[in-house]
Design a protein around this motif. Structure first.
Motif, short mmCIF file in Angstrom:
data_model
loop_
_atom_site.label_atom_id
_atom_site.label_comp_id
_atom_site.label_asym_id
_atom_site.label_seq_id
_atom_site.Cartn_x
_atom_site.Cartn_y
_atom_site.Cartn_z
N VAL A 1 0.82 -1.22 0.00
CA VAL A 1 0.00 0.00 0.00
C VAL A 1 0.85 1.26 0.00
O VAL A 1 0.34 2.35 -0.28
N GLY A 2 2.14 1.13 0.28
CA GLY A 2 3.01 2.30 0.24
C GLY A 2 3.08 2.94 -1.13
O GLY A 2 3.34 4.14 -1.24
N ALA A 3 2.84 2.16 -2.18
CA ALA A 3 2.90 2.72 -3.53
C ALA A 3 1.75 3.67 -3.81
O ALA A 3 1.88 4.58 -4.63
N ILE A 4 0.60 3.48 -3.15
CA ILE A 4 -0.57 4.32 -3.42
C ILE A 4 -1.01 5.06 -2.16
O ILE A 4 -2.16 5.51 -2.09
N LEU A 5 -0.14 5.20 -1.21
CA LEU A 5 -0.48 5.85 0.06
C LEU A 5 -0.99 7.27 -0.18
O LEU A 5 -0.38 8.06 -0.88
N GLY A 6 -2.13 7.59 0.40
CA GLY A 6 -2.69 8.93 0.32
C GLY A 6 -3.61 9.17 -0.85
O GLY A 6 -4.37 10.14 -0.86
N ARG A 7 -3.57 8.29 -1.86
CA ARG A 7 -4.40 8.47 -3.06
C ARG A 7 -5.50 7.42 -3.17
O ARG A 7 -6.17 7.36 -4.20
N ALA A 8 -5.66 6.58 -2.16
CA ALA A 8 -6.66 5.52 -2.20
C ALA A 8 -7.54 5.60 -0.96
O ALA A 8 -7.08 6.00 0.12
N SER A 9 -8.79 5.19 -1.11
CA SER A 9 -9.72 5.18 0.02
C SER A 9 -9.50 3.92 0.87
O SER A 9 -8.90 2.95 0.40
N PRO A 10 -9.98 3.93 2.12
CA PRO A 10 -9.83 2.73 2.95
C PRO A 10 -10.47 1.49 2.33
O PRO A 10 -9.94 0.39 2.46
N CYS A 11 -11.61 1.65 1.65
CA CYS A 11 -12.25 0.50 1.02
C CYS A 11 -11.38 -0.06 -0.10
O CYS A 11 -11.31 -1.28 -0.29
N GLN A 12 -10.72 0.80 -0.84
CA GLN A 12 -9.82 0.33 -1.87
C GLN A 12 -8.66 -0.45 -1.27
O GLN A 12 -8.24 -1.49 -1.81
N LEU A 13 -8.14 0.02 -0.14
CA LEU A 13 -7.03 -0.68 0.51
C LEU A 13 -7.47 -2.04 1.01
O LEU A 13 -6.70 -3.01 0.94
N LEU A 14 -8.69 -2.15 1.53
CA LEU A 14 -9.17 -3.44 2.02
C LEU A 14 -9.40 -4.43 0.87
O LEU A 14 -9.09 -5.62 1.01
N ILE A 15 -9.91 -3.94 -0.23
CA ILE A 15 -10.07 -4.82 -1.40
C ILE A 15 -8.71 -5.25 -1.92
O ILE A 15 -8.52 -6.41 -2.32
N MET A 16 -7.76 -4.36 -1.89
CA MET A 16 -6.39 -4.70 -2.30
C MET A 16 -5.83 -5.80 -1.41
O MET A 16 -5.21 -6.75 -1.90
N ALA A 17 -6.04 -5.70 -0.09
CA ALA A 17 -5.57 -6.73 0.83
C ALA A 17 -6.29 -8.05 0.57
O ALA A 17 -5.67 -9.13 0.63
N THR A 18 -7.58 -7.99 0.29
CA THR A 18 -8.35 -9.21 0.01
C THR A 18 -7.79 -9.94 -1.20
O THR A 18 -7.74 -11.18 -1.22
N CYS A 19 -7.36 -9.21 -2.20
CA CYS A 19 -6.80 -9.82 -3.41
C CYS A 19 -5.36 -10.29 -3.20
O CYS A 19 -4.96 -11.34 -3.72
N GLU A 20 -4.59 -9.56 -2.43
CA GLU A 20 -3.15 -9.84 -2.33
C GLU A 20 -2.84 -11.07 -1.49
O GLU A 20 -1.93 -11.84 -1.82
N ILE A 21 -3.56 -11.27 -0.39
CA ILE A 21 -3.23 -12.36 0.52
C ILE A 21 -3.27 -13.73 -0.16
O ILE A 21 -2.32 -14.51 -0.05
N PRO A 22 -4.34 -14.10 -0.87
CA PRO A 22 -4.32 -15.43 -1.53
C PRO A 22 -3.24 -15.57 -2.58
O PRO A 22 -2.65 -16.65 -2.74
N ILE A 23 -2.95 -14.48 -3.31
CA ILE A 23 -1.89 -14.55 -4.32
C ILE A 23 -0.54 -14.74 -3.64
O ILE A 23 0.31 -15.51 -4.11
N TYR A 24 -0.33 -14.06 -2.51
CA TYR A 24 0.92 -14.23 -1.77
C TYR A 24 1.08 -15.67 -1.28
O TYR A 24 2.16 -16.26 -1.40
N LEU A 25 0.02 -16.23 -0.72
CA LEU A 25 0.11 -17.60 -0.20
C LEU A 25 0.43 -18.59 -1.32
O LEU A 25 1.23 -19.51 -1.13
N ALA A 26 -0.19 -18.40 -2.48
CA ALA A 26 0.11 -19.28 -3.61
C ALA A 26 1.54 -19.09 -4.10
O ALA A 26 2.25 -20.07 -4.39
N SER A 27 1.98 -17.84 -4.17
CA SER A 27 3.35 -17.56 -4.61
C SER A 27 4.37 -18.13 -3.64
O SER A 27 5.37 -18.74 -4.06
N GLU A 28 4.13 -17.97 -2.35
CA GLU A 28 5.05 -18.51 -1.36
C GLU A 28 5.13 -20.03 -1.44
O GLU A 28 6.21 -20.62 -1.31
N TRP A 29 4.00 -20.69 -1.66
CA TRP A 29 3.99 -22.14 -1.78
C TRP A 29 4.83 -22.60 -2.96
O TRP A 29 5.61 -23.56 -2.86
#
Length: 464
Positions: A134-162
């Motif tokens: 989120v540091g890349a878009i800090l200050g230019r995104a709404s809290p809802c956008q950040l939460l949706i971003m987290a929702t998308c990133e976590i499963p991709i991270y877990l798959a990538s780490e595996w």
């Protein structure tokens, strides 16, 4: 009755979080239990030793993420409340979301998930990727956008780490590849897709002040102190953990001194740049993570810390303006310089370390390079590659390619989803301002008592 347009964005956030927490309460009530204590005295003692050896590191990491990283993001003078609060919000949201996904994917047995401190720690590592991205878009995104971003990133991270750790057998005890590189390029992908090809001009509220830079530097100092715990927590207790702590301390000490040298030489008047100090001093901790528990001389840790600081400072000075100008790539916090470039440098160092260790006549065995944080199955899976002839070096390079490729693609897709108008992205003139999300007591700079409602209405009327 329809809600007024000025209150809609404020209702969307509690609605989203309320539904999420309610669903999580139901999930935990049905499927999650604590590990049952063993009746045998030796097993009870073993569990107690594991808790006492892990929890101090866990506390250090909590201080890093909640206090250190939160303060590091307060360099924007009128966005301090939002930076601290959104960082805290995303940490808790992402950790719980990662707990659910990891439990379903890896720990779901006989209809139940057994929860322990180690699983919570791994979930917190997954949340770190969101906090960095989120540091890349800090200050230019709404809290809802950040939460949706987290929702998308976590499963991709877990798959990538595996794929990186289990399938390829990459050695990365400190998360240099799996966490820092992945989160960096995911955040850059989101930024590129969210802002498309539009050039983001310098915002009048974007320039740091003396007090905001001082707060951010305090965050750097906290992160610097506790960073060895982040790198060493997953190492096997004993020699590997001891070596990881020493290597991290040496690398970060070298990066702190080298940052001062590089910043002073690059500035025309020889003065230091606060931005360079805030980030370059931490670059050594990012780079050393992938080789922290490997058998290498102390001078290698010092050299890697110095090189990572130089790369970070040069990135801020030359590469960030170039990417913004040529590729219209917006990177608000400079995550590419702190996490991406040092991460790539650390991966290159791990390739060299593996090749040197495989040819070392002094008796160093490849087993010393096993991932201290991984389990036995991960190590065995990684043994499919020919270690003695450089196969592990190829694994390290392949892991970097997977991390960059998967994160960029997923970031671009996630950023496109964040452009939905219902997520209420703030218009340009209202970016970097706490008053859009918080009730500020000091209204001396506000144009009038109705400014909050007016700003909320404008935030929805303007097109994304």
């Amino acid at each position: 009755m329809a809600l007024p347009s000025s209150t809609y964005p404020r209702r969307l956030l509690p609605l989203f979080l309320g539904l999420f927490q309610g669903a999580l309460l139901l999930f935990f009530a049905l499927f999650v239990i604590y590990d049952e204590p063993s009746a045998q005295a030796e097993d009870t003692s073993l569990v107690a030793n594991q808790v006492y050896s892990t929890f101090p590191f866990f506390q250090d990491i909590q201080v890093m993420l909640v206090v250190g990283l939160g303060l590091l993001l307060t360099f924007l003078p009128r966005y301090g409340f939002s930076a601290l609060t959104h960082n805290f919000l995303l940490l808790n949201f992402s950790m719980q979301w990662a707990l659910v996904l990891q439990g379903l994917l890896h720990h779901f047995h006989h209809g139940q998930i057994h929860l322990d401190l180690h699983k919570l720690l791994i979930s917190e590592f997954a949340a770190v990727t969101v906090l960095i991205s989120v540091g890349a878009i800090l200050g230019r995104a709404s809290p809802c956008q950040l939460l949706i971003m987290a929702t998308c990133e976590i499963p991709i991270y877990l798959a990538s780490e595996w794929v990186i750790v289990t399938c390829l057998g990459v050695l990365d005890v400190g998360g240099t590849i799996t966490i820092h590189v992945f989160s960096c390029y995911f955040g850059l992908g989101v930024s590129k897709a969210l802002f498309r090809a539009t050039q983001q001009p310098l915002h009048p509220k974007e320039t740091p002040t003396t007090s905001s830079d001082l707060m951010s530097l305090m965050g750097t100092l906290i992160l610097w102190v506790f960073w060895p715990s982040f790198v060493a927590v997953l190492c096997q207790p004993g020699d590997a953990q001891h070596r990881a702590i020493l290597n991290t301390l040496l690398a970060m000490s070298a990066s702190a001194l080298t940052t001062v040298v590089a910043s002073s030489l690059l500035e025309r008047d020889g003065k230091l740049s606060p931005g360079h100090l805030q980030n370059g001093s931490l670059a050594g901790g990012v780079a050393i993570g992938v080789v922290a528990d490997m058998a290498m001389p102390p001078v290698a840790a010092l050299a890697l810390g110095s090189l990572s600081a130089v790369v970070c400072v040069l990135g801020f000075r030359f590469l960030t303006p170039l990417l913004r100008r040529k590729l219209t790539l917006h990177d608000q916090c400079g995550i590419h310089n702190l996490h991406g470039l040092p991460g790539i440098l650390g991966t290159a160092a791990s390739v060299v370390a593996v090749l040197v260790a495989s040819k070392d006549p002094s008796g160093s065995q490849p087993s010393q390079l096993s991932p201290a944080g991984g389990n036995a199955s991960e190590v065995v899976e990684g043994q499919r590659w020919g270690r003695g002839v450089g196969g592990q070096a190829l694994c390290q390079a392949a892991g970097l390619a997977v991390a960059i490729g998967a994160s960029l693609l997923a970031g671009l897709l996630s950023g496109a989803a964040l452009r939905l108008p219902c997520l209420a992205r703030p218009p340009e003139r209202l970016c970097f301002d706490d008053s859009l999300y918080f009730r500020i007591q000091d209204q001396a700079e506000s144009p009038g008592p109705d400014s909050s409602a007016e700003e909320g209405a404008l935030a929805l009327k303007e097109q994304v």
